[in-house]
Design a protein around this motif. Structure first.
Motif, PDB file in Angstrom:
ATOM      1  N   GLN A  45      29.748 -25.220 -27.831  1.00  0.00           N
ATOM      2  CA  GLN A  45      29.336 -25.742 -29.119  1.00  0.00           C
ATOM      3  C   GLN A  45      28.862 -24.625 -30.047  1.00  0.00           C
ATOM      4  O   GLN A  45      29.043 -24.707 -31.256  1.00  0.00           O
ATOM      5  N   ILE A  46      28.250 -23.577 -29.471  1.00  0.00           N
ATOM      6  CA  ILE A  46      27.837 -22.433 -30.292  1.00  0.00           C
ATOM      7  C   ILE A  46      29.077 -21.776 -30.883  1.00  0.00           C
ATOM      8  O   ILE A  46      29.127 -21.485 -32.086  1.00  0.00           O
ATOM      9  N   ALA A  47      30.090 -21.557 -30.057  1.00  0.00           N
ATOM     10  CA  ALA A  47      31.329 -20.948 -30.543  1.00  0.00           C
ATOM     11  C   ALA A  47      31.987 -21.824 -31.601  1.00  0.00           C
ATOM     12  O   ALA A  47      32.513 -21.312 -32.595  1.00  0.00           O
ATOM     13  N   GLN A  48      31.949 -23.131 -31.430  1.00  0.00           N
ATOM     14  CA  GLN A  48      32.531 -24.028 -32.427  1.00  0.00           C
ATOM     15  C   GLN A  48      31.779 -23.930 -33.757  1.00  0.00           C
ATOM     16  O   GLN A  48      32.398 -23.919 -34.828  1.00  0.00           O
ATOM     17  N   GLY A  49      30.468 -23.856 -33.694  1.00  0.00           N
ATOM     18  CA  GLY A  49      29.684 -23.702 -34.916  1.00  0.00           C
ATOM     19  C   GLY A  49      29.981 -22.385 -35.606  1.00  0.00           C
ATOM     20  O   GLY A  49      30.121 -22.311 -36.835  1.00  0.00           O
ATOM     21  N   MET A  50      30.120 -21.321 -34.819  1.00  0.00           N
ATOM     22  CA  MET A  50      30.431 -20.013 -35.379  1.00  0.00           C
ATOM     23  C   MET A  50      31.860 -19.970 -35.916  1.00  0.00           C
ATOM     24  O   MET A  50      32.131 -19.314 -36.922  1.00  0.00           O
ATOM     25  N   GLU A  51      32.763 -20.684 -35.264  1.00  0.00           N
ATOM     26  CA  GLU A  51      34.130 -20.779 -35.772  1.00  0.00           C
ATOM     27  C   GLU A  51      34.126 -21.438 -37.156  1.00  0.00           C
ATOM     28  O   GLU A  51      34.829 -20.986 -38.068  1.00  0.00           O
ATOM     29  N   HIS A  52      33.331 -22.487 -37.308  1.00  0.00           N
ATOM     30  CA  HIS A  52      33.235 -23.156 -38.606  1.00  0.00           C
ATOM     31  C   HIS A  52      32.724 -22.185 -39.675  1.00  0.00           C
ATOM     32  O   HIS A  52      33.262 -22.134 -40.791  1.00  0.00           O
ATOM     33  N   ARG A 107      17.454 -17.708 -30.021  1.00  0.00           N
ATOM     34  CA  ARG A 107      16.347 -18.270 -30.804  1.00  0.00           C
ATOM     35  C   ARG A 107      16.842 -19.075 -32.011  1.00  0.00           C
ATOM     36  O   ARG A 107      16.077 -19.831 -32.608  1.00  0.00           O
ATOM     37  N   HIS A 108      18.117 -18.909 -32.378  1.00  0.00           N
ATOM     38  CA  HIS A 108      18.685 -19.643 -33.497  1.00  0.00           C
ATOM     39  C   HIS A 108      19.690 -20.704 -33.053  1.00  0.00           C
ATOM     40  O   HIS A 108      20.572 -21.083 -33.824  1.00  0.00           O
ATOM     41  N   VAL A 109      19.548 -21.153 -31.832  1.00  0.00           N
ATOM     42  CA  VAL A 109      20.366 -22.256 -31.326  1.00  0.00           C
ATOM     43  C   VAL A 109      19.427 -23.428 -31.052  1.00  0.00           C
ATOM     44  O   VAL A 109      18.510 -23.335 -30.238  1.00  0.00           O
ATOM     45  N   LEU A 110      19.642 -24.501 -31.778  1.00  0.00           N
ATOM     46  CA  LEU A 110      18.815 -25.694 -31.617  1.00  0.00           C
ATOM     47  C   LEU A 110      19.432 -26.609 -30.570  1.00  0.00           C
ATOM     48  O   LEU A 110      20.625 -26.915 -30.632  1.00  0.00           O
ATOM     49  N   VAL A 111      18.625 -27.040 -29.629  1.00  0.00           N
ATOM     50  CA  VAL A 111      19.061 -28.015 -28.635  1.00  0.00           C
ATOM     51  C   VAL A 111      18.605 -29.375 -29.148  1.00  0.00           C
ATOM     52  O   VAL A 111      17.418 -29.668 -29.198  1.00  0.00           O
ATOM     53  N   LEU A 112      19.574 -30.188 -29.561  1.00  0.00           N
ATOM     54  CA  LEU A 112      19.255 -31.487 -30.152  1.00  0.00           C
ATOM     55  C   LEU A 112      19.151 -32.587 -29.106  1.00  0.00           C
ATOM     56  O   LEU A 112      18.543 -33.610 -29.343  1.00  0.00           O
ATOM     57  N   GLY A 113      19.761 -32.380 -27.992  1.00  0.00           N
ATOM     58  CA  GLY A 113      19.687 -33.345 -26.914  1.00  0.00           C
ATOM     59  C   GLY A 113      20.117 -32.670 -25.633  1.00  0.00           C
ATOM     60  O   GLY A 113      21.132 -31.987 -25.611  1.00  0.00           O
ATOM     61  N   PHE A 114      19.328 -32.802 -24.583  1.00  0.00           N
ATOM     62  CA  PHE A 114      19.671 -32.191 -23.302  1.00  0.00           C
ATOM     63  C   PHE A 114      19.703 -33.271 -22.241  1.00  0.00           C
ATOM     64  O   PHE A 114      18.742 -34.013 -22.075  1.00  0.00           O
ATOM     65  N   ASP A 115      20.824 -33.372 -21.560  1.00  0.00           N
ATOM     66  CA  ASP A 115      20.985 -34.361 -20.503  1.00  0.00           C
ATOM     67  C   ASP A 115      21.303 -33.620 -19.220  1.00  0.00           C
ATOM     68  O   ASP A 115      22.430 -33.184 -19.008  1.00  0.00           O
ATOM     69  N   LYS A 116      20.299 -33.427 -18.375  1.00  0.00           N
ATOM     70  CA  LYS A 116      20.505 -32.662 -17.134  1.00  0.00           C
ATOM     71  C   LYS A 116      21.455 -33.361 -16.169  1.00  0.00           C
ATOM     72  O   LYS A 116      22.051 -32.707 -15.327  1.00  0.00           O
ATOM     73  N   ASP A 117      21.620 -34.662 -16.311  1.00  0.00           N
ATOM     74  CA  ASP A 117      22.530 -35.398 -15.432  1.00  0.00           C
ATOM     75  C   ASP A 117      23.974 -35.349 -15.913  1.00  0.00           C
ATOM     76  O   ASP A 117      24.898 -35.509 -15.126  1.00  0.00           O
ATOM     77  N   ASP A 118      24.168 -35.167 -17.214  1.00  0.00           N
ATOM     78  CA  ASP A 118      25.513 -35.077 -17.780  1.00  0.00           C
ATOM     79  C   ASP A 118      25.487 -34.042 -18.907  1.00  0.00           C
ATOM     80  O   ASP A 118      25.230 -34.366 -20.068  1.00  0.00           O
ATOM     81  N   LEU A 119      25.726 -32.778 -18.543  1.00  0.00           N
ATOM     82  CA  LEU A 119      25.630 -31.683 -19.512  1.00  0.00           C
ATOM     83  C   LEU A 119      26.580 -31.843 -20.687  1.00  0.00           C
ATOM     84  O   LEU A 119      26.341 -31.290 -21.761  1.00  0.00           O
ATOM     85  N   ARG A 120      27.650 -32.635 -20.511  1.00  0.00           N
ATOM     86  CA  ARG A 120      28.570 -32.870 -21.627  1.00  0.00           C
ATOM     87  C   ARG A 120      27.901 -33.625 -22.759  1.00  0.00           C
ATOM     88  O   ARG A 120      28.379 -33.603 -23.888  1.00  0.00           O
ATOM     89  N   ARG A 121      26.802 -34.281 -22.465  1.00  0.00           N
ATOM     90  CA  ARG A 121      26.068 -35.025 -23.494  1.00  0.00           C
ATOM     91  C   ARG A 121      25.008 -34.170 -24.179  1.00  0.00           C
ATOM     92  O   ARG A 121      24.343 -34.635 -25.090  1.00  0.00           O
ATOM     93  N   THR A 122      24.867 -32.937 -23.750  1.00  0.00           N
ATOM     94  CA  THR A 122      23.939 -32.010 -24.404  1.00  0.00           C
ATOM     95  C   THR A 122      24.535 -31.581 -25.736  1.00  0.00           C
ATOM     96  O   THR A 122      25.729 -31.341 -25.850  1.00  0.00           O
ATOM     97  N   SER A 123      23.686 -31.485 -26.742  1.00  0.00           N
ATOM     98  CA  SER A 123      24.154 -31.131 -28.082  1.00  0.00           C
ATOM     99  C   SER A 123      23.341 -29.953 -28.606  1.00  0.00           C
ATOM    100  O   SER A 123      22.112 -29.979 -28.568  1.00  0.00           O
TER     101      SER A 123
END
Length: 151
Positions: free
Chosen positions: A1-8, A22-38
């Protein structure tokens, strides 16, 4: 997702110039399903629009030298490729669980070390790092801008 943001940003011809964990915001962290982390890229205080060119200059005090490539340290040039370098450092930070890049060095020593070919060590990564991931990170730190990947 960081690379996608930088691509944009690169598509919009914006150079971040201060990408770091320090400039990456974690908006949601799901330790059970990392694909849901934003995560989202933030910290645009040093960002610059390249509408009229392919690179810009950077100067002044308080520069993030631990995230800068040799061409930014030597010539003050920044571009998408300098953001790619910082992306590699950011990946290293994340994989080391937040270690400070070149923590045992002063900024002047970091500049001499990086410009002399030194890079962050793979050995600092907690639990190891897959070869293909390390190869990607190393490609971000190519001395030649042209040899670095794009986002």
């Amino acid at each position: 997702q960081i690379a996608q943001g930088m691509e944009h940003l690169a598509e919009q011809r914006v150079v971040h110039r201060d990408l770091a964990a320090r400039h990456v915001l974690v908006l949601g962290f799901d330790k059970d399903d990392l694909r849901r982390t934003s995560v989202k890229v933030a910290g645009f205080g040093r960002a610059i629009d390249l509408a009229d060119g392919t690179d810009a200059t950077v100067a002044g005090r308080g520069l993030p030298v631990r995230y800068m490539p040799p061409e930014s340290m030597k010539k003050g040039r920044c571009s998408e490729k300098s953001d790619v370098w910082a992306f590699g450092v950011t990946c290293w930070e994340i994989l080391t669980l937040g270690k400070t890049p070149y923590s045992n060095m002063t900024d002047d020593t970091v500049i001499r070390y990086v410009c002399g070919g030194g890079r962050l060590p793979r050995e600092d990564i907690e639990g190891g790092c897959p070869d293909e991931v390390w190869a990607l990170i190393e490609s971000c730190w190519s001395t030649s801008e042209e040899d670095r990947p794009t986002f």
